[in-house]
Write an enzyme that holds these catalytic residues in place. Sequence first.
Site, short mmCIF file in Angstrom:
data_model
loop_
_atom_site.label_atom_id
_atom_site.label_comp_id
_atom_site.label_asym_id
_atom_site.label_seq_id
_atom_site.Cartn_x
_atom_site.Cartn_y
_atom_site.Cartn_z
N TYR A 142 35.31 -34.71 -28.52
CA TYR A 142 36.25 -33.83 -29.21
C TYR A 142 37.33 -33.39 -28.23
O TYR A 142 37.03 -32.96 -27.11
CB TYR A 142 35.51 -32.60 -29.75
CG TYR A 142 36.41 -31.58 -30.42
CD1 TYR A 142 36.97 -31.84 -31.66
CD2 TYR A 142 36.67 -30.36 -29.81
CE1 TYR A 142 37.78 -30.91 -32.29
CE2 TYR A 142 37.47 -29.42 -30.42
CZ TYR A 142 38.03 -29.69 -31.66
OH TYR A 142 38.84 -28.76 -32.27
N ASP A 237 39.48 -35.40 -20.23
CA ASP A 237 39.44 -34.10 -20.88
C ASP A 237 38.36 -33.27 -20.20
O ASP A 237 37.18 -33.39 -20.50
CB ASP A 237 39.15 -34.27 -22.38
CG ASP A 237 39.07 -32.93 -23.11
OD1 ASP A 237 39.09 -31.87 -22.44
OD2 ASP A 237 38.97 -32.94 -24.35
N LYS A 265 39.11 -23.31 -20.67
CA LYS A 265 37.87 -22.54 -20.65
C LYS A 265 37.68 -21.73 -19.36
O LYS A 265 38.23 -20.64 -19.24
CB LYS A 265 36.68 -23.44 -20.95
CG LYS A 265 36.72 -24.03 -22.37
CD LYS A 265 35.43 -24.75 -22.72
CE LYS A 265 35.50 -25.38 -24.11
NZ LYS A 265 35.42 -24.42 -25.20
#
Length: 431
Positions: A142, A237, A265
């Site tokens: 994702y 990613d 994050k």
Amino acid sequence: MISTQNLHDRAKRIIPGGVSSPVRAFKYVGGTPPIFVSGNGAHIQDVQGKDYIDYVGAYGPMIVGHGNDYVLKNVSKYLSKGTHFGASHELELEMAEKIISYLPYIEKIRFVSSGTEACMSAIRLARAYKGKRKIIKFNGCYHGHSDSLLVSSGSGALSCGQPSSPGVLDEQAKHTLVASYNDLESVKSLLQEFSHDVAAVIVEPIAGNMGMVLPQEGFLAGLRKLCDEFNCLLLFDEVMTGFRVALGGSYELYGIEPDIVMLGKVLGGGFPIGAFAAKAKIMDMLAPDGPVYQAGTLSGSPIALAAGSATLDLISAPGFFESLGEKSTRLVSGLKEIAVENNVDFQASAIGGMFGINFSERTVTSYPIYSSKERQLFISFFHKMLKSGINLAPSPYEAAFISSSHSLLDIEATLSTFKDFVCNLSREYCC
């Protein structure tokens, strides 16, 4: 006492599903999600005053725990000066220099406001740099909810992507090709078929959205070699894994350099942030230096960078990741030992401050399709843990996270609850 159900019902009337992100809903496991009001270290508290050991960690950012004093003090210092200027500020420069010092393969960085934005922008940059249209992603990885990345595999093992959400146009999805994680042959076949038009391969170097799946030996090195051979960029990613599995991310663990890396994050210490970075020759294509447009009103937020800067200070301390890894390893090894002792099919792995679990007899190496029995085992396990005050993501497709604030008592309490669960399963599974 405040009713969680009443609050959730109120929320559903005015917020889709009652949540601001579907991952927070309990659609997979059923039931009503807790509504949290505070957090301290490794623990969070809900509106009814119940305390939980937290292994969600806001889905990754809270690597030093909730409400860390050092982080909050740095945020307060910058809050007193104003929340945002819509202009350059000194902390932006300091953070860029700090990040580049930890990731020696990058030379320039652009801050954005989310991981989705970072991945979307990196894809646009890669297409412009290579002058090609297509990208290759992996089923189960994702990269945010931008249209070209909300794509899943088609009916065949190798295929042009199919939209995985209404609203994503077929003509967008057709330029996203989908391969199988840990399967270099699936990537090579796509590159051979579309070699003239593949701009980039985008991958989570450690997959965190199909549980947690580690790259098999040679997989990342093989991707690097294939991208070089077929003249396309390799995009990592690391929104989830950056500063979470090691200070230098996957590069420190595996030694493979991507052409562009996306971060988020942990980088924001719990505030909204994202970033993408590469060598200068690639980044210089971005406006205002180059023709590739990308902008954001809240990009480089001083408050997010203040929280992130303090977090990076803490995690760069000597021995931080060694200690974090010992905790995650202790937890995972303990879970596996209990499962083996009680003849329960169970898989678990850990790396740095991430771990993954699933009730399966097989080691997961790519996107898993769980049987009804495996799904039900996870659902029963999830609700047992939640009822006992242990907060996990409500899906086996989410990685779990441990922080420096988790104590050995927290870990032992978790293991004790898990042991109680497996020993109370049906005769088919219990000791």
